[in-house]
Design a protein around this motif. Structure first.
Motif, PDB file in Angstrom:
ATOM      1  N   ASP A   9       2.189  66.940 -15.111  1.00  0.00           N
ATOM      2  CA  ASP A   9       2.205  65.519 -15.453  1.00  0.00           C
ATOM      3  C   ASP A   9       1.367  65.260 -16.698  1.00  0.00           C
ATOM      4  O   ASP A   9       1.735  64.440 -17.551  1.00  0.00           O
ATOM      5  N   ALA A  10       0.228  65.951 -16.789  1.00  0.00           N
ATOM      6  CA  ALA A  10      -0.613  65.804 -17.973  1.00  0.00           C
ATOM      7  C   ALA A  10       0.133  66.266 -19.219  1.00  0.00           C
ATOM      8  O   ALA A  10       0.140  65.582 -20.251  1.00  0.00           O
ATOM      9  N   LYS A  11       0.780  67.416 -19.124  1.00  0.00           N
ATOM     10  CA  LYS A  11       1.527  67.958 -20.269  1.00  0.00           C
ATOM     11  C   LYS A  11       2.622  66.989 -20.698  1.00  0.00           C
ATOM     12  O   LYS A  11       2.766  66.668 -21.892  1.00  0.00           O
ATOM     13  N   VAL A  40     -14.777  74.090 -13.852  1.00  0.00           N
ATOM     14  CA  VAL A  40     -13.784  74.135 -14.918  1.00  0.00           C
ATOM     15  C   VAL A  40     -14.399  73.719 -16.253  1.00  0.00           C
ATOM     16  O   VAL A  40     -14.176  74.357 -17.295  1.00  0.00           O
ATOM     17  N   ILE A  41     -15.170  72.642 -16.254  1.00  0.00           N
ATOM     18  CA  ILE A  41     -15.777  72.164 -17.494  1.00  0.00           C
ATOM     19  C   ILE A  41     -16.736  73.210 -18.051  1.00  0.00           C
ATOM     20  O   ILE A  41     -16.753  73.481 -19.264  1.00  0.00           O
ATOM     21  N   ALA A  42     -17.536  73.818 -17.175  1.00  0.00           N
ATOM     22  CA  ALA A  42     -18.506  74.832 -17.623  1.00  0.00           C
ATOM     23  C   ALA A  42     -17.811  75.983 -18.338  1.00  0.00           C
ATOM     24  O   ALA A  42     -18.371  76.594 -19.264  1.00  0.00           O
ATOM     25  N   LYS A  43     -16.580  76.262 -17.940  1.00  0.00           N
ATOM     26  CA  LYS A  43     -15.814  77.358 -18.551  1.00  0.00           C
ATOM     27  C   LYS A  43     -15.430  77.055 -20.000  1.00  0.00           C
ATOM     28  O   LYS A  43     -15.238  77.973 -20.802  1.00  0.00           O
ATOM     29  N   HIS A  44     -15.355  75.775 -20.343  1.00  0.00           N
ATOM     30  CA  HIS A  44     -14.844  75.392 -21.656  1.00  0.00           C
ATOM     31  C   HIS A  44     -15.915  74.919 -22.636  1.00  0.00           C
ATOM     32  O   HIS A  44     -15.599  74.649 -23.793  1.00  0.00           O
ATOM     33  N   THR A  99      -5.705  70.300 -13.660  1.00  0.00           N
ATOM     34  CA  THR A  99      -5.278  69.349 -14.687  1.00  0.00           C
ATOM     35  C   THR A  99      -6.321  69.234 -15.786  1.00  0.00           C
ATOM     36  O   THR A  99      -5.998  69.253 -16.981  1.00  0.00           O
ATOM     37  N   VAL A 100      -7.581  69.138 -15.408  1.00  0.00           N
ATOM     38  CA  VAL A 100      -8.652  69.067 -16.402  1.00  0.00           C
ATOM     39  C   VAL A 100      -8.743  70.379 -17.167  1.00  0.00           C
ATOM     40  O   VAL A 100      -8.983  70.396 -18.393  1.00  0.00           O
ATOM     41  N   ASP A 101      -8.539  71.481 -16.498  1.00  0.00           N
ATOM     42  CA  ASP A 101      -8.542  72.791 -17.148  1.00  0.00           C
ATOM     43  C   ASP A 101      -7.481  72.833 -18.244  1.00  0.00           C
ATOM     44  O   ASP A 101      -7.743  73.273 -19.374  1.00  0.00           O
ATOM     45  N   TRP A 102      -6.288  72.357 -17.933  1.00  0.00           N
ATOM     46  CA  TRP A 102      -5.210  72.351 -18.925  1.00  0.00           C
ATOM     47  C   TRP A 102      -5.579  71.467 -20.111  1.00  0.00           C
ATOM     48  O   TRP A 102      -5.386  71.862 -21.274  1.00  0.00           O
ATOM     49  N   GLN A 118      -6.244  72.635 -24.142  1.00  0.00           N
ATOM     50  CA  GLN A 118      -5.428  72.112 -25.241  1.00  0.00           C
ATOM     51  C   GLN A 118      -6.239  71.255 -26.214  1.00  0.00           C
ATOM     52  O   GLN A 118      -5.676  70.704 -27.166  1.00  0.00           O
ATOM     53  N   GLY A 119      -7.533  71.101 -25.953  1.00  0.00           N
ATOM     54  CA  GLY A 119      -8.348  70.252 -26.800  1.00  0.00           C
ATOM     55  C   GLY A 119      -8.087  68.774 -26.600  1.00  0.00           C
ATOM     56  O   GLY A 119      -8.360  67.957 -27.494  1.00  0.00           O
ATOM     57  N   VAL A 120      -7.553  68.418 -25.436  1.00  0.00           N
ATOM     58  CA  VAL A 120      -7.226  67.023 -25.125  1.00  0.00           C
ATOM     59  C   VAL A 120      -8.452  66.349 -24.510  1.00  0.00           C
ATOM     60  O   VAL A 120      -9.029  66.851 -23.539  1.00  0.00           O
TER      61      VAL A 120
END
Length: 617
Positions: A245-247, A355-359, A290-293, A297-299
């Protein structure tokens, strides 16, 4: 000739000096925050917004800093909040930016905790609050239409923006402050297509002194973008669901607006509840994927909600759908968010944090100690008088030939009672035309029926002798805050009362806003028939204040105040069966608990629980 040559030489030297000075001057500083093509920039560097919505009126002020600190520890770098017009201007020209409404302090506290702010000032906000955040007093002007070019409405909104800018204008990024950008209106494409109106709102914001970057926010559909955006204002997109859905939503945005930031203005990582429906949940795994995706993607994104909190008092609004004529929102705005109603991190919080910590490059702050709501022993409540026995101390009677809505009597929230004594016997169908929202019908003080707008009910069969006193107690359960019907959702009985198709005239009306001043006038002791709507009072004695959830099961339907603080509405139909009571609203020793019920309770005690209860009987 010599003078001429000397002058030329001097001018040449001056020009060379100026050129050298220009060459030596440092380049102009980039703005603190900017929207540059498809990305955001902070101090000239690419910046991905990792935000979550938190609403200051829905969080006890004493807990603001702790909840903001939790947001930073989860990996957010920004918080988003609406500004709530109806909270700040409760009556025309009367302003309130104190206590729970101290938006300036909320923003400054966020900055102190290392968080930027996205401000969504309205004038319309939705947010499942009464009337979508508009002040109810706008409805006192017959025919006034919000979210339109109605000059009367625009004059009021211009005054609001001007006063709001006086409060927080200096905190904008354009002046080095934490407010990165401001939203223009809110999901206008789901309501209308009048771009002149959007331009008028923008002009009001700019005239008031809001000079930070603006953006619009709409659902993921071309027709919504078309109606809700302006060509020269960046747009973001709102959606729920999972990574697919995010994509799809981001692609829809990119197809519509070739240039501009890629951002989820609202990623619905949970959902709100209506009375009588099931409690909503979304899996932590789906939210995290969803947040990971988006981060991959830099979104940029904004979680709606990061922390929902509580629609204390009369904050809660309502919705409607094609199959449901009226859907009032619950007091709890837990939203199945990363941080629960009491401010505790949930499994969703830790999944998102991972997830956030990964990015991100920097190490995230440690997760602070969580609040610990406590179970509290049961305490007794005693009858404190039926409503009919207390009318004279709660309200001043007003005469009205016709039935009129609550707003016509200068009332914004609460209950309203319409009274008439029958001149002749009445047998047939009593019809409450345009009942908003629930009525308790009494004959000579005895309850003879209840009518519920949710179910489309407005008719009651009666057979009453001449001289009977009819009382129609109507509860306002939240104005519709989304869609076309929000423009005229007056409260009370908004058209007429008829008996066998003949309109009844000659009413005595008692506005019952149940405000602090009125409730202070309630005398001690019991009086009247307590099987009818009435008050109950008890004392909660504590050694030390603690967060808790008041268990309202067995109390039917009504409202609760603790030490004069209005917790909100409860209703046996669920799914919410408890009311969040923050420790900061309690004190060591005796705490006064006042309960108003419109249905006779089956319990005589209440207790505090360590967590919320969601049940739909």
């Amino acid at each position: 000739m010599n003078i001429s040559r000397t002058l030329q030489a001097g001018l040449l030297a001056l020009a060379m000096t100026g050129t050298a000075a220009l060459a030596a001057a440092p380049a102009a500083h980039p703005p603190h925050f900017a929207i540059a093509g498809a990305r955001f920039e902070l101090d000239g560097k690419p910046f991905v917004i990792r935000s979550g919505d938190m609403h200051y009126p829905r969080i006890p002020r004493a807990a603001w800093r702790a909840r903001l600190r939790m947001a930073r520890a989860m990996g957010l770098n920004t918080v988003t909040t609406y500004a709530f017009w109806f909270q700040h201007e409760p009556e025309p020209g009367q302003w309130d930016f104190s206590g729970q409404n101290d938006l300036r302090t909320f923003i400054k506290t966020a900055a102190e905790e290392g968080l930027n702010v996205v401000l969504r000032p309205g004038p319309y906000v939705c947010a499942e609050v009464d009337f979508g955040g508009f002040p109810a007093w706008l409805l006192r002007t017959p025919g006034l239409r919000v979210r339109s070019m109605d000059a009367r409405y625009l004059a009021a909104s211009a005054r609001y923006f001007k006063r709001l800018a006086q409060e927080v204008g200096d905190l904008q990024s354009s002046r080095g402050g934490p407010i990165l950008m401001l939203q223009l209106e809110n999901e206008y494409g789901s309501f209308g297509r009048d771009h002149d109106y959007l331009r008028a709102v923008r002009a009001q914001m700019r005239a008031a002194g809001f000079d930070a970057p603006l953006f619009t926010s709409d659902g993921a559909a071309g027709r919504l973008f078309e109606g809700g955006t302006l060509a020269d204002v960046p747009a973001v997109v709102n959606f729920g669901g999972g990574a697919d859905d995010a994509k799809g939503s981001i692609e829809e945005l990119a197809a519509w607006r070739k240039q501009g930031p890629r951002m989820a203005g609202e990623y619905w990582a949970g959902w709100f509840d209506h009375w009588g429906e099931q409690h909503h949940n979304q899996s932590p795994e789906e939210a995290a994927r969803t947040v990971d995706w988006m981060l991959a993607q830099g979104v940029s994104f904004n979680l709606y909600m990061f922390h929902g909190g509580t629609s204390f008092g009369w904050l809660a609004g309502a919705n409607y759908s094609g199959t449901e004529p009226y859907q009032p929102d619950t007091t709890s705005y837990d939203y199945d968010a990363a941080l629960d109603e009491a401010g505790r991190p949930t499994p969703k919080y830790f999944a998102l944090r991972e997830v956030i910590a990964k990015h991100v490059k920097e190490a995230l702050p440690s997760v602070p100690a969580a609040p610990q709501p406590q179970a509290l022993p049961a305490f007794a409540l005693q009858p404190a008088g039926s409503l009919l026995a207390r009318l004279d101390v709660l309200s001043e009677a007003q005469s009205s030939r016709w039935i009129r809505p609550m707003e016509a009597f200068g009332q914004n929230y609460g209950y309203i009672l319409y009274r008439k004594r029958l001149d002749a016997p009445a047998k047939g169908q009593l019809v409450l035309n345009e009942l908003h929202d629930q009525a308790t019908v009494l004959a000579d003080g005895r309850v003879i029926g209840r009518l519920d707008r949710r179910r489309g009910e407005n008719t009651l069969a009666v057979d009453l002798p001449a001289g009977t006193q009819i009382d129609l107690l109507v509860e306002a359960m939240g104005r519709i805050g989304f869609g076309a019907k929000l423009v005229d959702d007056n409260k009370g009985i908004t058209r007429s009362v008829a008996l066998d198709k003949e309109e009844l005239e000659g009413w005595t009306v008692y506005p019952l806003p149940m405000d602090a001043a009125a409730l202070k006038r309630l005398p001690a002791g019991a009086s009247g028939d307590m099987t009818a709507p009435g008050f109950w009072r008890g004392t909660l004695t504590l050694d030390k204040p603690a967060d808790t959830f008041l268990d309202t099961r067995g109390w039917g339907k009504g409202q609760v105040w603790v030490n004069g603080r209005h917790l909100g509405r409860f209703w046996r139909i669920g799914p919410q069966q408890t009311l969040y009571l923050p420790a900061s609203w309690l004190k060591a020793g005796k705490n006064d608990v006042l309960v108003f019920t419109t249905e006779p309770p089956t319990a005589t005690t209440m207790q505090g629980l360590a967590g919320p209860v969601y049940e739909t009987p």
